[in-house]
Write a protein that holds these residues in place. Sequence first.
Motif, PDB file in Angstrom:
ATOM      1  N   ARG A  49       0.830  -1.208   0.000  1.00  0.00           N
ATOM      2  CA  ARG A  49       0.000   0.000   0.000  1.00  0.00           C
ATOM      3  C   ARG A  49       0.862   1.256   0.000  1.00  0.00           C
ATOM      4  NH1 ARG A  49      -2.870  -3.547   3.341  1.00  0.00           N
ATOM      5  NH2 ARG A  49      -4.960  -4.046   2.567  1.00  0.00           N
ATOM      6  N   VAL A  50       0.291   2.337  -0.520  1.00  0.00           N
ATOM      7  CA  VAL A  50       0.932   3.648  -0.454  1.00  0.00           C
ATOM      8  C   VAL A  50      -0.070   4.649   0.107  1.00  0.00           C
ATOM      9  CG1 VAL A  50       2.489   3.203  -2.383  1.00  0.00           C
ATOM     10  CG2 VAL A  50       0.269   4.221  -2.834  1.00  0.00           C
ATOM     11  N   VAL A  51       0.452   5.712   0.714  1.00  0.00           N
ATOM     12  CA  VAL A  51      -0.396   6.804   1.191  1.00  0.00           C
ATOM     13  C   VAL A  51      -0.172   7.981   0.252  1.00  0.00           C
ATOM     14  CG1 VAL A  51      -0.968   8.307   3.128  1.00  0.00           C
ATOM     15  CG2 VAL A  51      -0.102   5.992   3.563  1.00  0.00           C
ATOM     16  N   ILE A  52      -1.258   8.540  -0.262  1.00  0.00           N
ATOM     17  CA  ILE A  52      -1.139   9.672  -1.172  1.00  0.00           C
ATOM     18  C   ILE A  52      -1.967  10.846  -0.667  1.00  0.00           C
ATOM     19  CG2 ILE A  52      -0.654   8.249  -3.191  1.00  0.00           C
ATOM     20  CD1 ILE A  52      -3.539   8.487  -4.012  1.00  0.00           C
ATOM     21  N   LYS A  53      -1.578  12.041  -1.097  1.00  0.00           N
ATOM     22  CA  LYS A  53      -2.257  13.281  -0.704  1.00  0.00           C
ATOM     23  C   LYS A  53      -2.662  13.996  -1.985  1.00  0.00           C
ATOM     24  CE  LYS A  53      -0.019  16.875   0.891  1.00  0.00           C
ATOM     25  NZ  LYS A  53       0.920  17.727   1.662  1.00  0.00           N
ATOM     26  N   MET A  54      -3.929  14.377  -2.084  1.00  0.00           N
ATOM     27  CA  MET A  54      -4.405  15.061  -3.293  1.00  0.00           C
ATOM     28  C   MET A  54      -3.578  16.317  -3.553  1.00  0.00           C
ATOM     29  SD  MET A  54      -6.606  13.189  -4.543  1.00  0.00           S
ATOM     30  CE  MET A  54      -7.152  14.274  -5.874  1.00  0.00           C
ATOM     31  N   VAL A  55      -3.238  16.534  -4.806  1.00  0.00           N
ATOM     32  CA  VAL A  55      -2.572  17.759  -5.196  1.00  0.00           C
ATOM     33  C   VAL A  55      -3.618  18.869  -5.220  1.00  0.00           C
ATOM     34  CG1 VAL A  55      -1.380  18.921  -7.068  1.00  0.00           C
ATOM     35  CG2 VAL A  55      -0.793  16.561  -6.473  1.00  0.00           C
ATOM     36  N   GLU A  56      -3.263  20.064  -4.675  1.00  0.00           N
ATOM     37  CA  GLU A  56      -4.223  21.168  -4.576  1.00  0.00           C
ATOM     38  C   GLU A  56      -4.758  21.586  -5.945  1.00  0.00           C
ATOM     39  OE1 GLU A  56      -5.269  22.457  -1.681  1.00  0.00           O
ATOM     40  OE2 GLU A  56      -4.020  20.931  -0.726  1.00  0.00           O
TER      41      GLU A  56
END
Lengths: 94, 94, 94, 94, 94, 94, 94
Positions: free
Chosen positions: G9-16
């Motif tokens: 698994r990976v954790v991602i953060k939405m790009v603004e």
Amino acid sequence: MKIRPLADRVVIKMVEAEEKTKSGIVLPGSAKEQPQMAEVVEVGPGGVVDGKEIKMELKVGDKVLFSKYAGTEVKLDGQEFTILRQSDILAVVE
Amino acid sequence: MKIRPLADRVVIKMVEAEEKTKSGIVLPGSAKEQPQMAEVVEVGPGGVVDGKEIKMELKVGDKVLFSKYAGTEVKLDGQEFTILRQSDILAVVE
Amino acid sequence: MKIRPLADRVVIKMVEAEEKTKSGIVLPGSAKEQPQMAEVVEVGPGGVVDGKEIKMELKVGDKVLFSKYAGTEVKLDGQEFTILRQSDILAVVE
Amino acid sequence: MKIRPLADRVVIKMVEAEEKTKSGIVLPGSAKEQPQMAEVVEVGPGGVVDGKEIKMELKVGDKVLFSKYAGTEVKLDGQEFTILRQSDILAVVE
Amino acid sequence: MKIRPLADRVVIKMVEAEEKTKSGIVLPGSAKEQPQMAEVVEVGPGGVVDGKEIKMELKVGDKVLFSKYAGTEVKLDGQEFTILRQSDILAVVE
Amino acid sequence: MKIRPLADRVVIKMVEAEEKTKSGIVLPGSAKEQPQMAEVVEVGPGGVVDGKEIKMELKVGDKVLFSKYAGTEVKLDGQEFTILRQSDILAVVE
Amino acid sequence: MKIRPLADRVVIKMVEAEEKTKSGIVLPGSAKEQPQMAEVVEVGPGGVVDGKEIKMELKVGDKVLFSKYAGTEVKLDGQEFTILRQSDILAVVE
């Protein structure tokens, strides 16, 4: 009295809402899949599951994120637990 | 008369409601999956199931938690049993 | 005339209701899966099924429990039989 | 003109209703799965199917029981045939 | 212009209705699965498909029976073709 | 800016309608599966996908037919692309 | 506080949204599958997942395209993240 999970299953206990507020974690529900934070209280032995060797990566005390729709809820000595497979645990929060 | 389960199946008998109250265990039902507590009364021989070697971890007398929707109910000599696969057993309660 | 089942299939014949009453066996129906008691009358040779070696554990004369929804019913010389895979047999009753 | 089935397929021709009456075979329909009696008229070469070695057990002339919902019907030179996989044949009737 | 099918796919062209009448072949439609007769016009190279080695058995010019619901229709230079996997071809008609 | 597809994925760009008319290709839609013609603009590295070694057969510039329902559409620098697996490409048009 | 994803698994953060406008990327939604652009913030260790060795190809800081319907959203210290499997990442944007 103790729950000994079989194979690649773990027993987890929901982290209290108060504690969640202190740590600043908010777990937003979605119609599709609601994650939850919990603490691991029992870890199965792993071994061959469905013909595949499973090594347990989790240990008692780990704070974990899991999907609300995974696993089975049980109540033992007045406390609620969830039994689920290690592969249904998404991440450990440190 | 005796039920001899095939392959990786086990025969379990529901633990009486009285006993459940004494041990303090409450098994809450949910719309999704209702766990149940039972005692193992027969254990299949294991062996190759669907091309995979299955070793039986359970033994007669184990108190187990399982999902209500797993297995098949039968009534023999006036007693009700459930026949299910070992992999449908979630945990042993000790 | 004889039915020779292929691969891992067996031919079973329902045990008469009278006999069921004598042995004290009652097989309660459920909405989900209704078990049934029958006698094995023919056993396939086993062998490689879907790429996996299947060894036949059942023999002619075995009394077995199986799920009502498994297999295919046929009528031969006025008698009804069910043809199903060995893996759909839950247990042998002795 | 001839139908040469590929891989693990066989071509079968329904046995006439008259013949069925003579042999005393009645194939009762059920809502779930209707078996049918037929004669094998062509057998595919077998070989590797979906990564698994399939050996053909059937031969031309075999009387077989199969599920009505298996296979594909074709009409050739005025005769109807069904093409289906060997694994959809339940049993040989001798 | 030419369609080069990938992997275990073949390109087929429906055989004209006139030709079907001459050869006496009638392909009856059923609600479940309608077979169709066609001619192979291109054959893919085979090779490893989904982790399994596929050997192409068909060759250009083969008259084949296939299920109407298999594959994808394309129109090239005014002609209609169907691209489908070799395993969706039921039989060769000789 | 560049899209680098992972594993066995490719990035394709729809061929313009004008170009389609010139080459005489008409891709008729069906209720079941609508093929589409496109040009490959990026090819992933292949490698082990779901436990199986995938070798990339496609190269940048290939004109391909694919199913409309495969893959995911993205818009980058004002152009629309589709990212899909190589196995969803039906054929190369030469 | 840190999310350590398990396995592949990976954790991602939405790009603004602002950033998206600057780079000229527009990610159109479709009824079927809406891709999204995000930045990788944590990468699991990989290893054996469902019996198959998974090697992590992504690294922290990668800008990635993924399907909106993949993964599970969590909120930690006021920021929203998505936890998903590496195989649900479609492409890296460079």
